[in-house]
Design a protein around this motif. Structure first.
Motif, PDB file in Angstrom:
ATOM      1  N   VAL A 197      -4.437  -1.110  -5.728  1.00  0.00           N
ATOM      2  CA  VAL A 197      -3.771  -1.398  -4.543  1.00  0.00           C
ATOM      3  C   VAL A 197      -4.229  -2.679  -3.958  1.00  0.00           C
ATOM      4  CG1 VAL A 197      -3.461  -0.394  -2.286  1.00  0.00           C
ATOM      5  CG2 VAL A 197      -3.227   1.283  -4.102  1.00  0.00           C
ATOM      6  N   TYR A 198      -3.278  -3.321  -3.426  1.00  0.00           N
ATOM      7  CA  TYR A 198      -3.790  -4.630  -2.740  1.00  0.00           C
ATOM      8  C   TYR A 198      -3.543  -4.789  -1.204  1.00  0.00           C
ATOM      9  CZ  TYR A 198      -2.994  -5.805  -7.525  1.00  0.00           C
ATOM     10  OH  TYR A 198      -2.974  -5.970  -8.992  1.00  0.00           O
ATOM     11  N   SER A 243      -2.277  -3.411  15.237  1.00  0.00           N
ATOM     12  CA  SER A 243      -3.011  -4.640  15.109  1.00  0.00           C
ATOM     13  C   SER A 243      -2.708  -5.563  13.973  1.00  0.00           C
ATOM     14  CB  SER A 243      -4.327  -4.525  15.214  1.00  0.00           C
ATOM     15  OG  SER A 243      -5.125  -3.568  14.045  1.00  0.00           O
ATOM     16  N   VAL A 244      -2.344  -5.019  12.892  1.00  0.00           N
ATOM     17  CA  VAL A 244      -1.793  -5.867  11.553  1.00  0.00           C
ATOM     18  C   VAL A 244      -0.535  -5.932  11.371  1.00  0.00           C
ATOM     19  CG1 VAL A 244      -4.458  -5.136  10.936  1.00  0.00           C
ATOM     20  CG2 VAL A 244      -2.363  -3.853  10.062  1.00  0.00           C
ATOM     21  N   LYS A 245       0.263  -5.167  11.723  1.00  0.00           N
ATOM     22  CA  LYS A 245       1.613  -5.157  11.694  1.00  0.00           C
ATOM     23  C   LYS A 245       2.333  -6.768  11.636  1.00  0.00           C
ATOM     24  CE  LYS A 245       3.396  -0.489  12.746  1.00  0.00           C
ATOM     25  NZ  LYS A 245       4.201   0.297  13.861  1.00  0.00           N
ATOM     26  N   GLY A 246       2.967  -7.052  10.508  1.00  0.00           N
ATOM     27  CA  GLY A 246       3.447  -8.376  10.353  1.00  0.00           C
ATOM     28  C   GLY A 246       2.658  -9.331   9.750  1.00  0.00           C
ATOM     29  N   ARG A 247       1.329  -9.134   9.848  1.00  0.00           N
ATOM     30  CA  ARG A 247       0.417  -9.989   9.122  1.00  0.00           C
ATOM     31  C   ARG A 247      -0.107  -9.412   7.807  1.00  0.00           C
ATOM     32  NH1 ARG A 247      -4.358 -10.859  11.661  1.00  0.00           N
ATOM     33  NH2 ARG A 247      -4.473  -8.801  12.519  1.00  0.00           N
ATOM     34  N   PHE A 248      -0.477  -8.053   7.820  1.00  0.00           N
ATOM     35  CA  PHE A 248      -1.034  -7.489   6.460  1.00  0.00           C
ATOM     36  C   PHE A 248       0.273  -6.819   5.739  1.00  0.00           C
ATOM     37  CE2 PHE A 248      -5.580  -6.935   8.061  1.00  0.00           C
ATOM     38  CZ  PHE A 248      -5.606  -8.206   8.318  1.00  0.00           C
ATOM     39  N   THR A 249       0.004  -6.849   4.153  1.00  0.00           N
ATOM     40  CA  THR A 249       1.088  -6.160   3.500  1.00  0.00           C
ATOM     41  C   THR A 249       0.141  -5.210   2.431  1.00  0.00           C
ATOM     42  OG1 THR A 249       2.635  -7.851   3.859  1.00  0.00           O
ATOM     43  CG2 THR A 249       2.864  -6.268   2.164  1.00  0.00           C
ATOM     44  N   ILE A 250       0.504  -3.992   2.479  1.00  0.00           N
ATOM     45  CA  ILE A 250      -0.143  -3.283   1.299  1.00  0.00           C
ATOM     46  C   ILE A 250       0.826  -2.830   0.478  1.00  0.00           C
ATOM     47  CG2 ILE A 250       0.374  -1.048   2.461  1.00  0.00           C
ATOM     48  CD1 ILE A 250      -2.445   0.169   1.514  1.00  0.00           C
ATOM     49  N   SER A 251       0.339  -3.057  -0.800  1.00  0.00           N
ATOM     50  CA  SER A 251       1.270  -2.797  -2.002  1.00  0.00           C
ATOM     51  C   SER A 251       0.474  -2.172  -3.161  1.00  0.00           C
ATOM     52  CB  SER A 251       1.815  -4.165  -2.665  1.00  0.00           C
ATOM     53  OG  SER A 251       0.926  -5.002  -3.028  1.00  0.00           O
ATOM     54  N   ARG A 252       1.098  -1.850  -4.295  1.00  0.00           N
ATOM     55  CA  ARG A 252       0.574  -0.920  -5.191  1.00  0.00           C
ATOM     56  C   ARG A 252       1.145  -1.194  -6.715  1.00  0.00           C
ATOM     57  NH1 ARG A 252       5.079   1.549  -4.900  1.00  0.00           N
ATOM     58  NH2 ARG A 252       5.885   3.381  -5.996  1.00  0.00           N
ATOM     59  N   ASP A 253       0.101  -1.233  -7.740  1.00  0.00           N
ATOM     60  CA  ASP A 253       0.444  -1.606  -8.996  1.00  0.00           C
ATOM     61  C   ASP A 253       0.024  -0.382  -9.653  1.00  0.00           C
ATOM     62  OD1 ASP A 253       0.995  -2.277 -11.655  1.00  0.00           O
ATOM     63  OD2 ASP A 253       0.650  -4.322 -11.262  1.00  0.00           O
ATOM     64  N   ASN A 254       0.965   0.454  -9.965  1.00  0.00           N
ATOM     65  CA  ASN A 254       0.463   1.737 -10.714  1.00  0.00           C
ATOM     66  C   ASN A 254       0.328   1.531 -11.945  1.00  0.00           C
ATOM     67  OD1 ASN A 254       0.965   3.238  -8.084  1.00  0.00           O
ATOM     68  ND2 ASN A 254       3.173   3.884  -8.820  1.00  0.00           N
ATOM     69  N   GLY A 314      -5.479   4.276   1.089  1.00  0.00           N
ATOM     70  CA  GLY A 314      -5.461   3.463   2.539  1.00  0.00           C
ATOM     71  C   GLY A 314      -6.692   2.388   2.337  1.00  0.00           C
ATOM     72  N   TRP A 315      -6.593   1.403   3.308  1.00  0.00           N
ATOM     73  CA  TRP A 315      -7.389   0.462   3.887  1.00  0.00           C
ATOM     74  C   TRP A 315      -8.156   0.712   5.190  1.00  0.00           C
ATOM     75  CZ3 TRP A 315      -9.789  -2.837   0.593  1.00  0.00           C
ATOM     76  CH2 TRP A 315      -9.047  -3.145  -0.683  1.00  0.00           C
ATOM     77  N   SER A 350       5.915   6.973  -3.455  1.00  0.00           N
ATOM     78  CA  SER A 350       7.067   6.752  -3.183  1.00  0.00           C
ATOM     79  C   SER A 350       7.033   5.030  -2.603  1.00  0.00           C
ATOM     80  CB  SER A 350       7.509   7.260  -1.834  1.00  0.00           C
ATOM     81  OG  SER A 350       6.616   7.127  -0.825  1.00  0.00           O
ATOM     82  N   GLY A 351       5.749   4.599  -2.473  1.00  0.00           N
ATOM     83  CA  GLY A 351       5.395   3.101  -1.883  1.00  0.00           C
ATOM     84  C   GLY A 351       5.524   2.954  -0.469  1.00  0.00           C
ATOM     85  N   THR A 352       6.018   4.105   0.254  1.00  0.00           N
ATOM     86  CA  THR A 352       5.979   4.225   1.812  1.00  0.00           C
ATOM     87  C   THR A 352       4.605   3.901   2.336  1.00  0.00           C
ATOM     88  OG1 THR A 352       7.425   5.958   1.597  1.00  0.00           O
ATOM     89  CG2 THR A 352       6.459   5.540   3.992  1.00  0.00           C
ATOM     90  N   THR A 353       4.942   2.658   3.143  1.00  0.00           N
ATOM     91  CA  THR A 353       3.595   2.180   3.933  1.00  0.00           C
ATOM     92  C   THR A 353       3.474   2.442   5.290  1.00  0.00           C
ATOM     93  OG1 THR A 353       4.844   0.099   4.321  1.00  0.00           O
ATOM     94  CG2 THR A 353       3.792   0.274   2.144  1.00  0.00           C
ATOM     95  N   TYR A 354       2.149   2.247   5.655  1.00  0.00           N
ATOM     96  CA  TYR A 354       1.880   2.549   7.209  1.00  0.00           C
ATOM     97  C   TYR A 354       0.933   1.623   7.646  1.00  0.00           C
ATOM     98  CZ  TYR A 354       3.947   7.212   6.051  1.00  0.00           C
ATOM     99  OH  TYR A 354       4.578   8.179   5.605  1.00  0.00           O
ATOM    100  N   TYR A 355       0.968   0.933   8.752  1.00  0.00           N
ATOM    101  CA  TYR A 355       0.141  -0.194   9.368  1.00  0.00           C
ATOM    102  C   TYR A 355      -0.303   0.336  10.711  1.00  0.00           C
ATOM    103  CZ  TYR A 355       2.235  -2.918   5.626  1.00  0.00           C
ATOM    104  OH  TYR A 355       2.477  -3.176   4.280  1.00  0.00           O
ATOM    105  N   ALA A 356      -1.496  -0.309  10.990  1.00  0.00           N
ATOM    106  CA  ALA A 356      -1.990  -0.175  12.226  1.00  0.00           C
ATOM    107  C   ALA A 356      -1.143  -1.145  13.157  1.00  0.00           C
ATOM    108  CB  ALA A 356      -3.536  -0.426  12.393  1.00  0.00           C
TER     109      ALA A 356
END
Length: 122
Positions: free
Chosen positions: A80-81, A64-75, A36-37, A56-62
């Motif tokens: 994690v970005y 306040s940042v939905k639509g602006r921030f994107t979390i991703s992973r490179d296993n 998490g960030w 699974s790559g399932t993501t969750y956002y606050a």
């Protein structure tokens, strides 16, 4: 305990973008289910920003940042970005990545990085 290293912070104008990275130094994120960030502004508590389930790559956002921030992973890279677009001055904070059981509260994350400063000027 996993050693985490954040990078990518800096100074950017409002509307700009930054990409933060969270790398697991050594080998992997260990048994951590989620990464998490979170962010912490001066005088405020650490707050949830985004999280991702490693398997699974399932993501969750606050909200306040939905639509602006994107979390991703490179296993393969154990990284994690957090891509941050349309940044606002209120996004200014020290950003931390954590690894652990996951969820929206810091206490569920047993490993933390040192943090990286993000400053958004108006």
């Amino acid at each position: 305990q996993v050693q985490l290293v954040e990078s990518g912070g800096g100074l950017v104008q409002a509307g700009g973008s930054l990409r933060l990275s969270c790398a697991a130094s050594g080998r992997t994120f260990g048994s951590a289910a989620m990464v998490g960030w979170f962010r912490q502004a001066p005088g405020k508590e650490r707050e949830f920003v985004a999280a991702i389930i490693r398997s699974s790559g399932t993501t969750y956002y606050a909200d306040s940042v939905k639509g602006r921030f994107t979390i991703s992973r490179d296993n393969a890279k154990n990284t994690v970005y957090l891509q941050m677009n349309s940044l606002k001055p209120e996004d200014t904070a020290v950003y931390y990545c954590g690894a652990g059981l996951g969820g929206l509260v810091p206490r569920n994350y047993g490993s933390w990085g040192q943090g990286t400063q993000v400053t958004v000027s108006s």
